[in-house]
Design an enzyme around this catalytic site. Structure first.
Site, PDB file in Angstrom:
ATOM      1  N   HIS A  82     -63.164 -38.043  23.665  1.00 46.81           N
ATOM      2  CA  HIS A  82     -64.155 -37.915  24.728  1.00 46.81           C
ATOM      3  C   HIS A  82     -63.738 -38.665  25.981  1.00 46.81           C
ATOM      4  CE1 HIS A  82     -66.262 -37.254  20.910  1.00 46.81           C
ATOM      5  NE2 HIS A  82     -66.786 -36.257  21.583  1.00 46.81           N
ATOM      6  N   GLU A  91     -57.671 -22.385  18.327  1.00 44.50           N
ATOM      7  CA  GLU A  91     -58.989 -21.870  18.738  1.00 44.50           C
ATOM      8  C   GLU A  91     -59.040 -21.350  20.172  1.00 44.50           C
ATOM      9  OE1 GLU A  91     -62.309 -24.407  17.573  1.00 44.50           O
ATOM     10  OE2 GLU A  91     -61.203 -25.154  15.849  1.00 44.50           O
TER      11      GLU A  91
HETATM   12  N1  GLN Z   1     -62.964 -27.210  15.048  1.00 46.95           N
HETATM   13  C1  GLN Z   1     -63.745 -27.562  16.197  1.00 46.95           C
HETATM   14  C2  GLN Z   1     -62.853 -27.980  17.342  1.00 46.95           C
HETATM   15  O1  GLN Z   1     -61.866 -28.585  17.115  1.00 46.95           O
HETATM   16  C3  GLN Z   1     -64.716 -28.673  15.895  1.00 46.95           C
HETATM   17  C4  GLN Z   1     -65.586 -28.949  17.080  1.00 46.95           C
HETATM   18  C5  GLN Z   1     -66.664 -29.979  16.817  1.00 46.95           C
HETATM   19  O2  GLN Z   1     -66.635 -30.692  15.868  1.00 46.95           O
HETATM   20  N2  GLN Z   1     -67.604 -30.067  17.695  1.00 46.95           N
HETATM   21  O3  GLN Z   1     -63.120 -27.724  18.489  1.00 46.95           O
END
Ligand code: GLN
Ligand code: ZN
Length: 759
Positions: free
Chosen positions: A697, A487
């Protein structure tokens, strides 16, 4: 005269100044006193931006979260935080597991984080046990009060009320949170007395739980609290928002406070009833400007409604936004790049306060006093209603042609699984990640340059492809089973898809706080949704060309697109969601056609769309699940559909989750010690599940043993053949230096689990 006030202003700054100041400090690049100075400067600006109102809120500013601030105020930071640290560092330790890089400290488990009511803001869950004691620590609030007063403001302190505070927390042993009320109330009393001594006249005390279903114990707690606090020398403005009061309406009116604020956007129908019921000495604050959305208010329409109310209540009428403006961007003035028609339909925090001031002027001095503003407002409202940018016949026709079969897979999971296993022979406890990999400076830089036009498309694609190569290579080295492309091309996922869909508009600075220093920039759905062309195909194809392992296609689901956008208010949300579902379905089918065999459709935000009251849930779940199914279920048996949800405490919606019929679901669980999986004891979830074992997190690196233990706990509830091993969520906010050892440990944990299972 009508009085105007605000319930809370965005803290983050119009250019996210707070975010950068915090992150500098956490990295060790600035000192605590610099951070404090930057915060004071932001507060000065924010109060200044609210100065046209009669009252300015104080105590709404926060370094991380106002619920954590309340924990600090009442002396209830988690017990495991290091008491030798400076107060602010202890506070950051509670929020993040560690404070600044430069401090010597042992990392601890961060406090649990969860959604603030039905918003996309996350608060840190207060922790209680039988031994919890409270102690007032009001110096921070008092000094901010003095700060506002010294800057010439009429300051109104804002507190999260004691009953909502308890309600939002979690008991760490079996004790009843409500038993703590007796101990908590004296601390609130002392706080109110201290504020009165500092000069405060009105104090806004938020009890948002009044918009939820409360049993008699919680209702009783509210009575007990306000009968006690009533004796303090301040005027309390009991504040509710986010929904109607319904069965709590009489209680809210009758509690002994000097005033009541209600959300007159979400609870419009109740206003007259409240006016009838409210004792005559009380003021009524009506939240008439929508604090949850970005559309311009229809001022003439509001005035038609408000004028008789004003005649009736006179000086007892106060006006405010419906809720804190925390949930909207700061200032529309910064948005020079938006389509001018769309800009003309919008109002952000600063504009909303202007609308409020205009309404008060019209009520106090007659409509003539704002004639030009009213004419401009009317013109904006009608231009939106009539715009061809908003209404598209082709989308309407597609919507009318939706059939039931579009939401059905060809066969049930029990049959699909064979086809999928044949296509992808994966080991027991297959490993995967949730989609994103660290968004490095290089990635951000390339995206930024491309956006600015300083990097051409060919070079940009090359830069992103290099990132994909890197991510694929790392995943192969780590030994993950199902890979992702990482991503890199996405900043925010909703923004990424929204930008490629028609009907969406984007701001440059429309940031809204999500948690701590994390902000999101929700796009604006202003019109009918259409997908002109494939959105993700090239990246996934490229990633797949680099490896023999399966690469997941990675999409964002319609419900999440909806819940993380500012949504049009001129048609039901379900209708907008269905438009999104049809557009993303096209993408799913395009991916399948291109040979992508595993497709993940994130529904991170499905749960947060739940209405506040359980009695309204089923209706939402019905249309939301149907939209997901329309998106996902057009594929063949051998195509494996994954979905992902964050913070999914889905015990209470498990049937709806199962009804989505995804082959695999990955969820957040690590912070709750797999407690979230208890639901699987009672409910036989039919498909596969990956309970997140690595808390992304926190910067802490989980150990093999820890993750193995979590998976073993999961395996007590779900048959091992149906378990996946994965992190909690995407890794975009982390650094590779953390991610590599963490994923290595995760893969090792999975290997260990396989060995143990084989033994
Ligand atoms: N596919 C997204 C990521 O990995 C999912 C993000 C999310 O769940 N907030 O960033
Ligand atoms: Zn997630």
């Amino acid at each position: 005269m009508v009085t105007t006030h605000n319930l809370g202003f965005p803290r983050i700054g119009q250019r996210r100044e707070l975010k950068f100041a915090l992150e500098n400090y956490w990295r060790g690049d600035s000192a605590l006193n610099e951070l404090e100075q930057q915060a004071a400067e932001l507060r000065r600006q924010h109060w200044h931006q609210q100065s046209q109102l009669d009252w300015q809120p104080v105590g709404d500013f926060s370094f991380y979260d106002h619920v954590l601030d309340t924990s600090l105020l009442v002396g209830n930071l988690p017990k495991r935080t290091d008491k030798r640290l400076a107060e602010t560092d202890r506070y950051f330790q509670a929020a993040r597991g560690q404070s600044s890089k430069t401090l010597q400290q042992t990392p601890i488990a961060a406090a649990e984080m969860t959604k603030w009511f039905d918003t996309n803001y996350h608060y840190l869950v207060p922790e209680f046990d039988t031994d919890t004691q409270f102690e007032l620590n009001a110096e921070r609030l008092l000094s901010q009060y003095r700060e506002a007063v010294s800057q010439g403001h009429q300051a109104k302190p804002v507190l999260l009320g004691p009953v909502s505070y308890l309600w939002l927390g979690k008991s760490k042993d079996e004790s009843n949170k409500l038993d703590l009320l007796d101990a908590l109330l004296p601390v609130y009393e002392q706080c109110l007395i201290a504020l009165a001594e500092a000069g405060a006249e009105w104090v806004q005390i938020d009890e948002p739980i009044l918009a939820t279903e409360l049993d008699q114990h919680w209702q009783h707690a509210l009575s007990q609290a306000y009968f006690a606090l009533h004796k303090t020398p301040v005027k309390l403005l009991l504040t509710t928002y986010f929904g109607p009061l319904r069965e709590n309406l009489n209680l809210a009116c009758e509690l002994p406070t000097a005033g009541l604020h209600i959300d007159a956007v979400k609870a419009l129908d109740e206003v007259i009833k409240v006016i009838d019921w409210l004792p005559p000495h009380k003021i009524l604050s009506l939240g008439v400007i929508d604090g949850r959305n970005i559309w311009k208010a229809d001022l003439s329409k509001l005035l038609n409604w408000l004028e008789p109310i004003h005649r009736r209540l006179q000086d007892r009428l106060w006006l405010a936004p419906s809720c804190s403006l925390l949930h909207v961007p700061v200032d529309l003035e910064q948005e020079s790049g938006l389509d001018s028609d769309i800009t003309n339909w919008l109002a952000f925090a600063v504009q909303k306060l202007q609308e409020l001031a205009l309404l008060a002027d019209a009520l106090n001095h007659g409509r003539d006093s704002i004639q030009a503003d009213l004419t401009a407002n009317r013109q904006a409202i009608t231009s939106r209603q009539d715009s061809v940018k908003v209404h598209k016949a082709s989308v309407q026709q597609r919507l009318a042609a939706v059939t039931d079969s579009m939401s059905q897979r060809q066969n049930p999971y029990s049959q699909r699984i064979d086809a999928q296993q044949q296509r992808f022979p994966l080991p027991l406890f297959p490993t995967t990640t949730i989609g994103s990999f660290p968004q490095t400076t290089a990635i951000r830089q390339s995206r930024l340059l491309y956006r600015k036009g300083e990097l051409d498309l060919v070079s940009y694609r090359k830069a992103m492809q290099e990132q994909i190569q890197y991510a694929i290579k790392e995943q192969e080295t780590l030994g993950l089973d199902v890979l992702v492309h990482g991503e890199a091309e996405r900043n925010d996922m909703v923004e990424y898809f929204g930008e490629q869909l028609e009907g969406y508009a984007f701001t440059r600075f429309g940031w809204v706080q999500s948690y701590g220093s994390r902000c999101v920039k929700p796009p604006i759905i202003f019109g009918d949704i259409d997908r002109p062309k494939a959105m993700t195909l090239d990246w996934i194809n490229y990633a797949q060309s680099l490896t023999d392992k399966p690469v997941k296609g990675m999409l964002t689901g319609p419900v999440t697109m909806l819940n993380w956008s500012f949504v049009r208010d001129d048609q039901p949300r379900s209708q907008t969601c269905l438009q999104l579902a049809l557009a993303i379905r096209d993408e799913v089918l395009d991916l399948e056609k291109a040979g992508v065999g595993i497709i993940q459709i994130d529904e991170a935000a499905l749960r947060e769309g739940l209405p506040l009251r359980q009695q309204d849930w089923q209706h939402y779940l019905d249309w939301a699940v149907n939209c997901f199914r329309i998106t996902a279920n057009g594929v063949k048996d051998e195509t494996q559909i994954h979905t992902h949800m964050c913070y999914s405490e889905f015990n209470d919606i498990i049937e709806a989750i199962a009804a989505m019929d995804a082959d695999v679901i990955t969820i957040e669980t690590s912070r709750s010690d797999m407690e979230l999986l208890d639901v699987f004891n009672a409910f036989d979830y039919p498909n596969e599940i990956g309970p997140g074992v690595y808390d992304i997190h926190s910067p802490n690196i989980p150990s093999i043993a820890e993750m193995q233990k979590l998976m073993e706990m999961a395996a007590q509830r779900i048959p091992p053949e149906r378990l996946w091993v994965n992190p909690d969520c995407g890794l975009k906010t982390r650094q590779w230096a953390e991610v590599k050892p963490a994923l290595k440990a995760m893969v090792d944990a999975a290997r260990q689990l396989r060995q143990d299972a084989a033994a």
